[in-house]
Design a protein around this motif. Structure first.
Motif, PDB file in Angstrom:
ATOM      1  N   LEU A  70      50.494  41.851  47.303  1.00  0.00           N
ATOM      2  CA  LEU A  70      49.446  40.879  46.975  1.00  0.00           C
ATOM      3  C   LEU A  70      48.093  41.566  46.844  1.00  0.00           C
ATOM      4  O   LEU A  70      47.346  41.321  45.892  1.00  0.00           O
ATOM      5  N   MET A  71      47.769  42.451  47.776  1.00  0.00           N
ATOM      6  CA  MET A  71      46.479  43.120  47.768  1.00  0.00           C
ATOM      7  C   MET A  71      46.298  44.032  46.559  1.00  0.00           C
ATOM      8  O   MET A  71      45.176  44.322  46.145  1.00  0.00           O
ATOM      9  N   LEU A  72      47.413  44.493  45.992  1.00  0.00           N
ATOM     10  CA  LEU A  72      47.343  45.396  44.838  1.00  0.00           C
ATOM     11  C   LEU A  72      47.561  44.677  43.510  1.00  0.00           C
ATOM     12  O   LEU A  72      47.541  45.305  42.458  1.00  0.00           O
ATOM     13  N   ALA A  73      47.755  43.359  43.558  1.00  0.00           N
ATOM     14  CA  ALA A  73      48.056  42.600  42.345  1.00  0.00           C
ATOM     15  C   ALA A  73      46.873  42.600  41.376  1.00  0.00           C
ATOM     16  O   ALA A  73      45.711  42.660  41.770  1.00  0.00           O
ATOM     17  N   GLU A  74      47.181  42.535  40.082  1.00  0.00           N
ATOM     18  CA  GLU A  74      46.150  42.465  39.062  1.00  0.00           C
ATOM     19  C   GLU A  74      45.661  41.028  38.910  1.00  0.00           C
ATOM     20  O   GLU A  74      46.312  40.078  39.339  1.00  0.00           O
ATOM     21  N   ILE A  81      48.539  31.882  40.062  1.00  0.00           N
ATOM     22  CA  ILE A  81      48.877  31.024  41.200  1.00  0.00           C
ATOM     23  C   ILE A  81      47.861  29.888  41.301  1.00  0.00           C
ATOM     24  O   ILE A  81      46.660  30.126  41.325  1.00  0.00           O
ATOM     25  N   LYS A  82      48.353  28.683  41.341  1.00  0.00           N
ATOM     26  CA  LYS A  82      47.490  27.508  41.424  1.00  0.00           C
ATOM     27  C   LYS A  82      46.638  27.568  42.690  1.00  0.00           C
ATOM     28  O   LYS A  82      47.133  27.833  43.775  1.00  0.00           O
ATOM     29  N   GLY A  83      45.358  27.329  42.532  1.00  0.00           N
ATOM     30  CA  GLY A  83      44.456  27.340  43.673  1.00  0.00           C
ATOM     31  C   GLY A  83      43.691  28.639  43.807  1.00  0.00           C
ATOM     32  O   GLY A  83      42.805  28.755  44.654  1.00  0.00           O
ATOM     33  N   LEU A  84      44.043  29.630  42.976  1.00  0.00           N
ATOM     34  CA  LEU A  84      43.338  30.916  43.030  1.00  0.00           C
ATOM     35  C   LEU A  84      42.576  31.129  41.729  1.00  0.00           C
ATOM     36  O   LEU A  84      42.734  30.416  40.763  1.00  0.00           O
ATOM     37  N   GLY A  85      41.757  32.160  41.713  1.00  0.00           N
ATOM     38  CA  GLY A  85      40.975  32.433  40.518  1.00  0.00           C
ATOM     39  C   GLY A  85      40.213  33.727  40.666  1.00  0.00           C
ATOM     40  O   GLY A  85      40.535  34.565  41.521  1.00  0.00           O
ATOM     41  N   LEU A  86      39.199  33.897  39.854  1.00  0.00           N
ATOM     42  CA  LEU A  86      38.436  35.143  39.823  1.00  0.00           C
ATOM     43  C   LEU A  86      37.795  35.468  41.170  1.00  0.00           C
ATOM     44  O   LEU A  86      37.847  36.606  41.634  1.00  0.00           O
ATOM     45  N   ALA A  87      37.206  34.470  41.811  1.00  0.00           N
ATOM     46  CA  ALA A  87      36.506  34.710  43.078  1.00  0.00           C
ATOM     47  C   ALA A  87      37.450  35.245  44.138  1.00  0.00           C
ATOM     48  O   ALA A  87      37.132  36.217  44.839  1.00  0.00           O
ATOM     49  N   LYS A  88      38.627  34.639  44.283  1.00  0.00           N
ATOM     50  CA  LYS A  88      39.592  35.080  45.283  1.00  0.00           C
ATOM     51  C   LYS A  88      40.137  36.466  44.930  1.00  0.00           C
ATOM     52  O   LYS A  88      40.347  37.308  45.803  1.00  0.00           O
ATOM     53  N   TYR A  89      40.352  36.722  43.636  1.00  0.00           N
ATOM     54  CA  TYR A  89      40.830  38.039  43.217  1.00  0.00           C
ATOM     55  C   TYR A  89      39.811  39.127  43.573  1.00  0.00           C
ATOM     56  O   TYR A  89      40.169  40.185  44.085  1.00  0.00           O
ATOM     57  N   VAL A  90      38.541  38.846  43.320  1.00  0.00           N
ATOM     58  CA  VAL A  90      37.484  39.815  43.642  1.00  0.00           C
ATOM     59  C   VAL A  90      37.461  40.079  45.140  1.00  0.00           C
ATOM     60  O   VAL A  90      37.327  41.234  45.582  1.00  0.00           O
ATOM     61  N   GLN A  91      37.590  39.037  45.946  1.00  0.00           N
ATOM     62  CA  GLN A  91      37.584  39.193  47.401  1.00  0.00           C
ATOM     63  C   GLN A  91      38.780  40.023  47.871  1.00  0.00           C
ATOM     64  O   GLN A  91      38.639  40.920  48.713  1.00  0.00           O
ATOM     65  N   SER A  93      40.514  42.230  46.165  1.00  0.00           N
ATOM     66  CA  SER A  93      40.328  43.619  45.730  1.00  0.00           C
ATOM     67  C   SER A  93      39.329  44.345  46.616  1.00  0.00           C
ATOM     68  O   SER A  93      39.518  45.515  46.972  1.00  0.00           O
ATOM     69  N   ALA A  94      38.257  43.645  46.979  1.00  0.00           N
ATOM     70  CA  ALA A  94      37.227  44.249  47.825  1.00  0.00           C
ATOM     71  C   ALA A  94      37.774  44.561  49.214  1.00  0.00           C
ATOM     72  O   ALA A  94      37.496  45.625  49.781  1.00  0.00           O
ATOM     73  N   VAL A  95      38.556  43.631  49.785  1.00  0.00           N
ATOM     74  CA  VAL A  95      39.138  43.846  51.115  1.00  0.00           C
ATOM     75  C   VAL A  95      40.100  45.028  51.083  1.00  0.00           C
ATOM     76  O   VAL A  95      40.116  45.864  51.995  1.00  0.00           O
TER      77      VAL A  95
END
Length: 234
Positions: A70-74, A81-91, A93-95
């Motif tokens: 999950l942490m390495l996903a593009e 995935i429903k409920g996710l988006g750019l903001a969660k992806y950025v977070q 990736s940063a973590v």
């Protein structure tokens, strides 16, 4: 009529069904007591429409197969995935990058051998779930602090061709006094092969000619690591 705060408390009671909510559990028992799902739920903070945060966290980990995947996903994979988006992806990736840098700074500021677990976790983050075999070399100074690491060779899902001369050349370029070798097994099984042992012997011989020590060779599987040094092979 319930206040907004009262409604949130009631919803939380329904979700946790008498168990401690992740944040309260962390404060009472420490972060190590939480499952991957609970840690991810704290990070996500909220769920989606009709899905509470724990169900969302659980479905995400199940979808990708592991927290590491999950942490390495593009972005396109996370965004699907429903409920996710750019903001969660950025977070996410940063973590993931923050964790990698935390381990990197630790081994660069002190001997890589003082805390083998930190080194193994660092290499797990880099290599464990790569789809092809990758051979990495960690170059160390005379106090065994990391100068840098280099992914020197990339192969197939079951093998990688190693050139000891290239490793020696790179060690001389960065003025390394010692090196640690590492490579992954995409199968997930960390047990070294006969070829792994032979290649390690060849690298040791090549390095000995120039006074460069090979301190260890770590084979990285899925959540497991085999150390040649710990087995007495180096």
């Amino acid at each position: 009529m319930l206040s907004q705060q009262g409604e949130r408390v009631k919803k939380n009671k329904d979700i946790w069904q008498g168990e401690l909510a992740p944040r309260e559990k962390l404060l009472k028992l420490g972060a190590g007591a939480l499952s991957d799902t609970e840690l991810l739920a704290i990070f996500l903070r909220t769920g989606g429409v009709g899905v509470n945060v724990m169900k969302l966290a659980k479905s995400m980990i199940e979808h990708f197969g592991s927290l590491h995947h999950l942490m390495l996903a593009e972005f396109k994979e996370v965004n699907a995935i429903k409920g996710l988006g750019l903001a969660k992806y950025v977070q996410l990736s940063a973590v993931s990058e923050l964790s990698r840098r935390c381990h990197a700074s630790h081994i660069s500021s002190e001997s890589a051998l003082l805390n083998p677990l930190i080194l193994q976790q660092y290499l797990q983050n880099i290599l464990a779930y790569r789809e092809r075999e990758v051979f990495l070399v960690l170059f160390l100074d005379n106090q065994h602090r990391a100068i840098r690491h280099e992914e020197m060779f990339t192969g197939t899902i079951s093998s990688v061709e190693i050139h000891p001369r290239e490793i020696v050349r790179e060690a001389l370029k960065v003025n390394a006094a010692a090196i640690i070798l590492a490579h992954n097994h995409p199968s997930g099984v960390a047990e070294p092969s006969a070829m792994d042992i032979r290649v390690t012997e060849q690298i040791i011989k090549a390095c000995q000619l120039l006074g460069i020590r090979v301190l260890d060779h770590l084979v990285i599987g899925h959540g497991e690591t085999v150390s040649f040094a710990e087995r007495g092979w180096i």
